[in-house]
Design a protein around this motif. Structure first.
Motif, mmCIF file in Angstrom:
data_model
loop_
_atom_site.group_PDB
_atom_site.id
_atom_site.type_symbol
_atom_site.label_atom_id
_atom_site.label_comp_id
_atom_site.label_asym_id
_atom_site.label_seq_id
_atom_site.Cartn_x
_atom_site.Cartn_y
_atom_site.Cartn_z
ATOM 1 N N CYS A 225 75.718 -40.980 -0.325
ATOM 2 C CA CYS A 225 76.458 -39.751 -0.610
ATOM 3 C C CYS A 225 76.652 -38.949 0.676
ATOM 4 N N SER A 226 77.870 -38.504 0.892
ATOM 5 C CA SER A 226 78.186 -37.691 2.058
ATOM 6 C C SER A 226 78.154 -36.230 1.635
ATOM 7 N N ILE A 227 77.056 -35.542 1.942
ATOM 8 C CA ILE A 227 76.862 -34.160 1.490
ATOM 9 C C ILE A 227 76.426 -33.289 2.663
ATOM 10 N N PHE A 228 76.713 -31.983 2.537
ATOM 11 C CA PHE A 228 76.503 -31.077 3.673
ATOM 12 C C PHE A 228 75.709 -29.829 3.292
ATOM 13 N N LEU A 229 74.959 -29.901 2.206
ATOM 14 C CA LEU A 229 74.192 -28.735 1.795
ATOM 15 C C LEU A 229 72.808 -28.742 2.445
ATOM 16 N N LEU A 230 72.102 -27.632 2.298
ATOM 17 C CA LEU A 230 70.747 -27.473 2.826
ATOM 18 C C LEU A 230 69.778 -27.305 1.657
ATOM 19 N N THR B 42 66.428 -32.264 9.170
ATOM 20 C CA THR B 42 67.644 -32.829 8.582
ATOM 21 C C THR B 42 67.301 -33.944 7.603
ATOM 22 N N ILE B 43 66.378 -34.805 7.985
ATOM 23 C CA ILE B 43 65.966 -35.925 7.142
ATOM 24 C C ILE B 43 64.523 -35.716 6.693
ATOM 25 N N ASP B 44 64.297 -35.829 5.403
ATOM 26 C CA ASP B 44 62.927 -35.845 4.895
ATOM 27 C C ASP B 44 62.361 -37.222 5.228
ATOM 28 N N GLU B 45 61.435 -37.259 6.153
ATOM 29 C CA GLU B 45 60.958 -38.540 6.653
ATOM 30 C C GLU B 45 60.259 -39.375 5.591
ATOM 31 N N ARG B 46 59.934 -38.756 4.461
ATOM 32 C CA ARG B 46 59.363 -39.530 3.356
ATOM 33 C C ARG B 46 60.400 -40.482 2.763
ATOM 34 N N LYS C 10 64.810 -40.817 13.356
ATOM 35 C CA LYS C 10 63.860 -39.961 14.073
ATOM 36 C C LYS C 10 64.591 -39.126 15.133
ATOM 37 N N LEU C 11 65.569 -39.728 15.780
ATOM 38 C CA LEU C 11 66.318 -39.026 16.825
ATOM 39 C C LEU C 11 67.134 -37.881 16.223
ATOM 40 N N ILE C 12 67.684 -38.092 15.028
ATOM 41 C CA ILE C 12 68.428 -37.032 14.340
ATOM 42 C C ILE C 12 67.500 -35.865 14.017
ATOM 43 N N ASN C 13 66.309 -36.167 13.538
ATOM 44 C CA ASN C 13 65.358 -35.088 13.233
ATOM 45 C C ASN C 13 64.890 -34.373 14.488
ATOM 46 N N LEU C 14 64.899 -35.073 15.600
ATOM 47 C CA LEU C 14 64.557 -34.440 16.871
ATOM 48 C C LEU C 14 65.642 -33.449 17.275
ATOM 49 N N ALA C 15 66.901 -33.832 17.030
ATOM 50 C CA ALA C 15 68.027 -32.968 17.396
ATOM 51 C C ALA C 15 68.102 -31.746 16.499
ATOM 52 N N VAL C 16 67.967 -31.953 15.196
ATOM 53 C CA VAL C 16 68.011 -30.846 14.225
ATOM 54 C C VAL C 16 66.841 -31.052 13.268
ATOM 55 N N PRO C 17 65.699 -30.451 13.571
ATOM 56 C CA PRO C 17 64.498 -30.664 12.764
ATOM 57 C C PRO C 17 64.733 -30.400 11.280
ATOM 58 N N SER D 182 73.377 -38.515 7.582
ATOM 59 C CA SER D 182 72.663 -37.388 8.194
ATOM 60 C C SER D 182 73.288 -37.011 9.526
ATOM 61 N N ALA D 183 73.792 -38.004 10.261
ATOM 62 C CA ALA D 183 74.481 -37.714 11.522
ATOM 63 C C ALA D 183 75.718 -36.861 11.257
ATOM 64 N N LYS D 184 76.451 -37.197 10.197
ATOM 65 C CA LYS D 184 77.592 -36.360 9.810
ATOM 66 C C LYS D 184 77.136 -34.938 9.508
ATOM 67 N N ALA D 185 75.981 -34.839 8.863
ATOM 68 C CA ALA D 185 75.491 -33.535 8.417
ATOM 69 C C ALA D 185 75.025 -32.646 9.559
ATOM 70 N N ILE D 186 74.861 -33.196 10.770
ATOM 71 C CA ILE D 186 74.506 -32.347 11.915
ATOM 72 C C ILE D 186 75.687 -32.171 12.862
ATOM 73 N N GLY D 187 76.835 -32.777 12.527
ATOM 74 C CA GLY D 187 78.037 -32.546 13.326
ATOM 75 C C GLY D 187 78.514 -33.717 14.154
#
Length: 701
Positions: free
Chosen positions: A633-638, A216-220, A207-214, A243-248
């Motif tokens: 999986c460590s991925i960085f796409l959108l 990023t994680i599909d909460e479903r 939840k904190l990651i999604n707060l930082a970068v809305p 996901s933390a990796k994916a926001i930097g």
């Protein structure tokens, strides 16, 4: 073992902690101690006596790597260093044993290195450091001074700041109070360890990651049942770390087990990075174009674009202080602001209507002055990220958070951006911007010493590219001919870039019409093309290095395509992809089928749409990315990369799923003769710790 005598260890901290000469000398010492151990087996309890007689690695190297044995070794050793007391050794070994995954086994080389490094640290740190340590080990640690994002509360001594904990808890209580899942558990009491217990199921961190970068994680994809089993918690932790990796965030030293156990120093370090990303999200020219007011010409613009958000914030602060007649230049968020004078001036410039008497500058007591500054900030509507004592003590993380919050609330910049020609280049093509983001995050995930803020600016001196080349092709860089930053002479930068391209040619990159000066000049098209080849090479090498599956053969894009289609077909699904640019991939159905094929239980089919309308495609794409990260999986796409069928990102997504699947205990292997696939029993073990860099830490595991 590595290339040409290169000693490689899996722990990034240990690899950075020692030079190659150190590692070779210590490896010789370790071999000698193991061979001469009384029982024939080197145990933790044997190390105090064994290590006490060892000098520094340099002194050992001078002794030509011969193991030191009693008096015979003393001739070649440096003067004996002060020894740890029995109590200190007991503390070290207890912590190391607790941190080690299999303390009952013989001491391996990496465990030997950890104990040796801790011994040296304590000897150098002296009594004060040892008392502050409290007996914590060095199983996982982070040591990078390259960027603010890597300067977390995680330290060698594993100490945590109660002020930081209280600040981060306040942030969580304020921003997540209304979250449907968390509201019954909030507010968290900062005086207890409630925070570390609350993070054990992984939900709060997601939840904190999604707060930082809305988004990023599909909460479903988050497992949010009230009672989660160990598997479901591990999935949440894996999703969180990828996901933390994916926001930097820098997470190469953190694994799912650390989160499951609620290790305070690692959790605070991760939370610190996530909150900083949230607070600094607008400190860039793209989000706040008014920052152009800080520069005068195109040269300054280029410099501003290459700065980290922390440096931009300092520049903005000094810009405002100059307006207020402040005579000093603030160069950091610690010692330069301890007297609160800079804060008092800054707040008077930004919000003079909120000032009150007595003026902070009229007060001599530093704590009282800091208190008045924070009261002024409160009247501006700025939340406190620090207490008066934190200002006086110069706590960098909290002062950075405080200034970033002030910038968010009131930056004092002109709303009418001045019209200058060099602003035109700030807005990039959407796809170029997304690719730059993907490559930047991938590079940062490798655990190199330099943190990248802008690919086109930060790679121009060639040094970062050399670091990346050394990660994906260990031993390929000749560091004797590399020029370390800061590099003022342009031809030195070209020399670095020329070596990068030379290595690229050696590993069969297509480098037509690209030269070192193209990178130095920041040619976006050529830089992106080179980085794509580098990222693709890394992925293919990782797949090749799973020798049990590939039989050592080179893996091609077509092998990945055939594997994916066969997996989906064997699962009973009908969808197939003709290539990585197949337009049917935009619906997301093929990737949902592929994820279900490699792990049937991971997909909730009630959440999958037909993928016909754009909204349905968006939902599927977002779900696919989160489910893939949830697997490991460590991925960085959108999501846009899937919807628009970005060929490069389709390959990396498929290859990442393939790599994860082939690492499992039972999987499929590539037949060396005809590239057919057959089911095998693998000797490898599944590793969902998400502590690898990129897809793998070193590129050769």
């Amino acid at each position: 073992m590595g290339f040409d005598g290169l000693v490689v260890v899996s722990d990034p901290y240990l690899q950075r902690r020692f030079t190659q000469a150190d590692l070779r000398a210590l490896q010789a010492q370790y071999a000698g101690l193991r061979d001469t151990a009384p029982t024939g087996r080197l145990r933790l309890r044997d190390l105090p006596a064994a290590l006490t007689c060892l000098g520094s690695p340099t002194a050992m190297a001078a002794g030509k790597g011969e193991p030191l044995r009693g008096d015979a070794g003393k001739e070649n050793s440096s003067p004996p260093e002060p020894a740890l007391t029995d109590k200190e050794w007991s503390s070290v070994l207890t912590a190391i044993s607790r941190a080690d995954e299999k303390p009952q086994l013989d001491v391996n080389f990496e465990l030997f290195l950890r104990v040796y490094a801790e011994m040296q640290l304590r000897l150098k740190g002296g009594k004060k450091a040892r008392e502050r340590d409290g007996g914590q080990g060095i199983k996982r640690s982070s040591s990078s001074s390259a960027a603010f994002l890597t300067a977390s509360t995680t330290t060698l001594l594993h100490t945590i700041s109660e002020s930081e904990k209280a600040s981060y808890v306040g942030h969580i209580n304020a921003y997540l109070a209304e979250d449907p899942f968390l509201k019954n558990a909030l507010p968290v009491d900062p005086a207890t360890d409630q925070l570390f217990h609350l993070t054990k199921d992984g939900v709060l961190l997601c939840k904190l990651i999604n707060l930082a970068v809305p988004g990023t994680i599909d909460e479903r994809a988050i497992n949010t049942k009230r009672l989660l089993n160990l598997w479901e918690k591990n999935e949440n932790h894996t999703l969180c770390l990828n996901s933390a990796k994916a926001i930097g965030c820098t997470v190469v030293n953190i694994g799912t087990q650390d989160l499951a156990e609620g290790r305070p120093h690692l959790i605070l370090g991760l939370i610190s990075q996530i909150i900083k990303i949230q607070l600094l999200a607008d400190v860039n020219l793209k989000s706040t174009p008014q920052l152009v007011e800080l520069v005068q010409d195109s040269q300054e613009m280029e410099e501003l674009m290459s700065l980290s958000p922390e440096k931009i914030l300092l520049r903005w602060m000094n810009f405002q202080l100059k307006k207020g007649g402040f005579q000093r230049t603030v160069t950091n968020f610690s010692s330069d602001i301890k007297d609160s004078e800079a804060y008092a001036c800054l707040l008077n410039v930004l919000a003079p209507e909120c000032s009150a008497k007595p003026s902070p500058m009229s007060v001599k007591d530093l704590l009282h002055r800091a208190r008045l500054v924070l009261e002024h900030a409160d009247r501006m509507g700025c939340k406190r990220y620090l207490a008066p004592k934190d200002i006086v003590d110069g706590l960098q993380n909290l002062n950075l958070a405080f200034v970033a919050h002030i910038f968010q609330k009131r930056n004092g910049l002109s709303k009418q951006m001045k019209q200058v020609s060099f602003v035109d280049g700030v807005s990039d093509d959407a796809q170029v911007s997304r690719e730059e983001r993907s490559f930047r995050l991938w590079i940062n995930s490798l655990g190199i010493s330099t943190y990248i803020n802008n690919v086109f600016e930060d790679l121009r001196n060639g040094w970062v590219l050399l670091e990346v080349m050394d990660k994906v092709a260990p031993g390929s860089v000749n560091w004797k001919f590399a020029n370390r930053p800061p590099i003022k002479l342009p031809f030195r930068k070209v020399e670095n870039c020329n070596q990068v391209l030379k290595i690229g040619k050696e590993i069969k990159f297509s480098l037509v019409n690209i030269a070192g000066h193209d990178i130095v000049q920041g040619n976006k098209k050529l830089i992106l093309a080179f980085l794509w080849q580098l990222m693709r090479y890394n992925i293919l090498q990782l797949l090749k290095n799973l020798r049990f599956h590939s039989n050592g053969k080179e893996i091609t894009d077509n092998d990945i395509l055939l594997w994916a289609n066969k997996k989906v077909k064997d699962s009973g699904r009908q969808s197939q992809m003709g290539s990585f640019k197949d337009r049917s991939l935009s619906s997301g159905i093929f990737f949902v089928n592929l994820l279900s094929a490699v792990e049937p239980r991971v997909v909730n089919w009630s959440l999958v749409t037909k993928g016909e309308k754009d909204e349905e495609k968006q939902m599927n794409a977002s779900y696919i990315i989160s489910v893939a990260r949830k697997l490991g999986c460590s991925i960085f796409l959108l999501p846009e990369d899937i919807m628009e069928v970005n060929q490069k990102m389709m390959l990396t997504l498929t290859a990442s799923i393939m790599y994860w699947h082939l690492k499992r205990p039972t999987s499929y292997s590539l037949d060396a003769d005809n590239s057919s696939l057959c089911e095998t029993s693998s000797i490898s073990t599944s590793d969902d710790s998400a502590s690898e860099s990129s897809i793998d830490d070193s590129g050769t595991r």
